[in-house]
Write an enzyme that holds these catalytic residues in place. Structure first.
Site, PDB file in Angstrom:
ATOM      1  N   LYS A  17      49.226  39.148  44.858  1.00 52.29           N
ATOM      2  CA  LYS A  17      48.866  37.734  44.997  1.00 52.29           C
ATOM      3  C   LYS A  17      49.695  37.066  46.080  1.00 52.29           C
ATOM      4  O   LYS A  17      50.775  37.527  46.472  1.00 52.29           O
ATOM      5  CB  LYS A  17      49.045  37.000  43.663  1.00 52.29           C
ATOM      6  N   PRO A 103      54.337  45.302  48.239  1.00 54.70           N
ATOM      7  CA  PRO A 103      55.788  45.406  48.465  1.00 54.70           C
ATOM      8  C   PRO A 103      56.593  45.141  47.194  1.00 54.70           C
ATOM      9  O   PRO A 103      56.280  44.227  46.429  1.00 54.70           O
ATOM     10  CB  PRO A 103      56.050  44.325  49.520  1.00 54.70           C
ATOM     11  N   GLY A 107      57.699  39.227  46.401  1.00 54.78           N
ATOM     12  CA  GLY A 107      57.075  37.935  46.199  1.00 54.78           C
ATOM     13  C   GLY A 107      55.568  37.964  46.137  1.00 54.78           C
ATOM     14  O   GLY A 107      54.919  36.919  46.214  1.00 54.78           O
ATOM     15  N   GLY A 110      53.760  42.472  42.634  1.00 59.12           N
ATOM     16  CA  GLY A 110      53.411  43.876  42.418  1.00 59.12           C
ATOM     17  C   GLY A 110      53.750  44.371  41.030  1.00 59.12           C
ATOM     18  O   GLY A 110      52.947  45.044  40.376  1.00 59.12           O
ATOM     19  N   GLY A 111      54.946  44.047  40.546  1.00 55.36           N
ATOM     20  CA  GLY A 111      55.327  44.458  39.199  1.00 55.36           C
ATOM     21  C   GLY A 111      54.454  43.817  38.141  1.00 55.36           C
ATOM     22  O   GLY A 111      54.102  44.453  37.128  1.00 55.36           O
ATOM     23  N   ASP A 145      53.617  35.739  36.207  1.00 56.99           N
ATOM     24  CA  ASP A 145      52.557  36.140  37.138  1.00 56.99           C
ATOM     25  C   ASP A 145      51.571  37.146  36.544  1.00 56.99           C
ATOM     26  O   ASP A 145      50.546  37.432  37.148  1.00 56.99           O
ATOM     27  CB  ASP A 145      53.161  36.744  38.411  1.00 56.99           C
TER      28      ASP A 145
END
Length: 307
Positions: A17, A103, A107, A110-111, A145
């Protein structure tokens, strides 16, 4: 409780995102910040495969540096799998193969995308059929997120960022993202923002954060020029203070014709908005020629889904 496996192996994809707008309130008594964000899911994905196992295990690979990604219960994807098992009363385990393209600590969530993919993958693998509302609740327990990674598209997030409402969007928006070497800790960036605000005498409680109406209007109109005028990230000052080397890349993108350049989330990945796909490709070429890793992505794209 025992379950019949729906499949021997399930493949799920979840998007990274960008925060098109990010306003941060002052730190609250519990140490967290209320925020208002305009999220957009973009075409940089995480892939997770799930298969039955006696225990909960994970293997991590990808096209990005994954050396700093934990392969134990600190990993959000493994924690997500355990949450699904706990909620469904499932007594077995799962092995997750995570292939990362977003990445790490950059930011771009991804996690969080890994966690969302693990929720959906385990639910599908075990046939637990928890439903969208329950998966969203589990996602919110894992991080702010994660619910958006499930949802995808474009959305406004308030509260901790996990109270979501879909935003109307026309067309597509083209971006060039530039990952930076080394990650930034999200808690560290927030803490540094608090320090900067205190140093500038702005520690008093701010109003409830809200997304600029100009951002929502630009999205509805499919107007990248208008979006560039209203895009903002309150975490950018803190991220640039911690990583001043990023300023030169922001200036290069501006000189190369980006409509706007900003730190993505808590950074250090930088996101440059382009007028269209052709302009994004031209910008990608300029940044790549300067020795930077530049990726052309677009949004909005769908949320987490079984492939």
């Amino acid at each position: 409780m025992t379950h019949a496996f729906v499949a021997d192996r399930v493949h799920v994809r979840a998007p990274g995102k960008l925060n098109l707008f990010f306003e941060v309130g002052d730190v609250q008594d519990d140490g967290y910040h209320d925020v208002a964000s305009a999220y957009q899911a973009v075409s940089l994905f995480e892939d997770v495969w799930a298969e039955p196992a006696d225990d909960f295990t994970i293997a991590i690979s990808g096209t990005v540096d994954v050396s700093g990604v934990p392969a134990d219960d600190r990993n959000l994807a493994l924690r997500a799998a355990r949450l699904v098992a706990q909620k469904a009363g499932y007594a077995g385990g799962v092995h997750l193969d995570v292939v990362k393209h977003v990445p790490v600590a950059g930011g771009m969530g991804g996690g969080s995308a890994d966690a969302a993919a693990a929720l959906v993958a385990c639910d599908a693998l075990w046939g637990t059929d928890l439903g969208a509302a329950t998966l969203h609740q589990l996602a919110a327990r894992l991080g702010a997120d994660v619910p958006f990674a499930l949802m995808g598209g474009t959305a406004v997030g308030t509260g901790r960022g996990d109270e979501l409402s879909a935003a109307l969007v026309r067309g597509r928006f083209d971006w060039v993202v530039v990952p930076a070497e080394g990650g930034l800790s999200t808690p560290e960036v927030y803490a540094h923002l608090d320090v900067l605000r205190a140093d500038h005498g702005a520690l008093s409680r701010v109003r409830t954060p809200a997304v600029d109406p100009g951002v929502l209007k630009a999205l509805r109109a499919g107007d990248p020029v208008a979006l560039a005028e209203h895009a903002r990230n309150d975490l950018q000052a803190a991220a640039l203070s911690l990583r001043p080397d990023l300023r030169a890349t922001l200036e290069l993108g501006d000189q190369a014709g980006a409509l706007a350049g900003m730190v993505s989330g808590s950074g250090p990945t930088l996101a440059f908005l382009a007028a269209d796909a052709e302009a994004a490709l031209e910008l990608q070429v300029v940044l790549s020629a300067a020795g930077l890793r530049a990726l052309h992505v677009h949004g909005p794209v769908p949320g987490t889904r079984v492939m």
